[in-house]
Design an enzyme around this catalytic site. Structure first.
Site, short mmCIF file in Angstrom:
data_model
loop_
_atom_site.label_atom_id
_atom_site.label_comp_id
_atom_site.label_asym_id
_atom_site.label_seq_id
_atom_site.Cartn_x
_atom_site.Cartn_y
_atom_site.Cartn_z
N ARG A 139 0.84 -1.22 0.00
CA ARG A 139 0.00 0.00 0.00
C ARG A 139 0.87 1.26 0.00
NH1 ARG A 139 -3.27 -3.55 -0.59
NH2 ARG A 139 -5.43 -3.53 0.16
N SER A 161 -10.66 -0.59 2.91
CA SER A 161 -9.87 -0.68 4.15
C SER A 161 -9.49 0.72 4.61
CB SER A 161 -8.59 -1.46 3.92
OG SER A 161 -8.87 -2.75 3.46
N GLU A 164 -4.91 4.14 5.95
CA GLU A 164 -4.63 3.91 4.52
C GLU A 164 -5.27 5.03 3.71
OE1 GLU A 164 -6.61 1.26 1.50
OE2 GLU A 164 -5.32 -0.19 2.51
#
Ligand code: EPU
Length: 335
Positions: A161, A235, A331
């Site tokens: 990520r 997420s 995130e």
């Protein structure tokens, strides 16, 4: 610029469905249009698919909505093609188009919300595949100079990520197109993920890229809320990676803690599990909450403000830190 609009609601342009306003707003449909904007505007807010974004305030900068479309196929060798896709294409529609054309490599990444141009920024990933596995290069315009740059995969510094676009290149470039190396035959399938195996077994089908995409769509639909029904950004936090030493201490107290070994000294813990253990899963606080089927997904039940969601996120971070001594990292990009 004549096509600038004023006081535009950004609610349709962010998957959390948060109502904030852009003082000035422009949609671009080609790199040329984008270059033109950059000639006179440098202090801009770039908006792609709005799927990894938490808007907590009105935007005073010029909002530039990236909507350039188009794909180019370049056959290379016997079983391989390079596909170059413009940044403004919808990610999932692009994946489906690849599957229709029998181009393999992106099927595990089906149904991820967002645009093609955003996929390299956080190196989107799901079900054992990350987009960096297929990206060969990323093209971008430099905001300060309007100059076109081509970044080879290695230069992007992709990680879990993560990429340079999230750090040293943040706010400096606008991604205009991305090139993927895909297979045109003899696809190497990634069926390692347990849930995919379960679906394929139940259906009794031989895996091919279409079947894997269908399985991923089924799995995602079964546990992830569709942003068009309930606002969310997938997420909300990254899965934390901790040292083996810290993990040994943790498993003493929590015998059933799920985990994946990342390297000799690094263990990844599912953030969803940590959040669930802290009692947030399915809990509604005002107009927001942690989703009932996947604790890692924070949702807007309707009318939530960005600040309300951010407050919940902070509450979760503090509780997880107190309970497990683990700091969850967001995130999603909060503005
Ligand atoms: N878990 C719980 N409770 C929950 C959710 C998860 O205990 O409410 C535990 C379970 O042990 C489960 C494990 O976490 O087996 C893993 O859950 P899941 O397979 O749903 O994956 P994840 O680690 O929570 C990651 C990605 C997702 C991606 C899935 C599937 C991150 C931050 N998230 O989630 O990506 O779809 O794997 O590969 O790495 C996204 O980024 O928006 C996203 C949805």
């Amino acid at each position: 610029m004549s096509n600038i609009q004023y006081q535009i609601s950004l609610k349709p342009y962010n998957t959390f469905g948060i109502e904030v306003f852009a003082d000035r707003f422009i949609a671009i449909h080609s790199e040329k249009e984008l270059s033109k904007v950059l000639e006179s505007e440098k202090d801009i807010f770039v908006l792609g698919g709005g799927s990894n974004l938490l808007l907590t305030q009105n935007i005073e900068k010029l909002v530039v909505l990236i909507r350039n479309k188009g794909k180019k196929i370049t056959p290379v060798g016997k079983n391989k093609v390079l596909v170059t896709c413009e940044a403004g294409e919808d990610w999932h529609q692009f994946v489906l188009w690849c599957i229709e054309n029998n181009f393999g490599g992106l099927e595990n990444l089906s149904l991820i919300p967002g645009n093609v141009g955003s996929c390299p920024i956080q190196n989107i990933g799901a079900y054992g595949v990350e987009v960096k596995d297929t990206i060969t290069q990323v093209e971008a315009l430099e905001i300060a100079t309007g100059k076109a740059h081509v970044f080879q995969k290695e230069a992007c510094n992709f990680g879990y990520r993560n990429s340079n676009f999230k750090h040293e290149w943040k706010g400096k470039y606008i991604i205009t197109r991305v090139t993927f190396a895909l297979t045109s035959d003899n696809h190497r399938l990634n069926t390692f993920y347990g849930a995919i195996q379960d679906v394929l077994k139940r259906k009794g089908v031989l895996p091919c890229i279409k079947e894997i995409s269908d399985a991923v769509i089924e799995i995602r639909n079964s546990k992830l809320p569709n942003p068009s029904d309930i606002g969310n950004s997938g997420s909300f936090f990254k899965n934390p990676v901790i040292s083996k030493k810290d993990f040994s201490a943790l498993i003493q107290k929590h015998k059933d803690i799920p985990h994946y070994v990342v390297s000799e000294n690094q263990i990844k813990i599912p953030a969803g599990w940590l959040i669930e253990q802290c009692g947030f899963k399915g809990k509604r606080i005002g107009n927001t909450g942690s989703h009932e089927k996947q604790a890692l997904v924070l949702v807007n039940y309707g009318g939530a403000t960005g600040t309300e969601i951010l407050d919940l996120a902070k509450n979760i971070q503090t509780t997880v830190a107190t309970t497990f001594s683990i700091q969850l990292e967001m995130e999603v990009n909060a503005i």
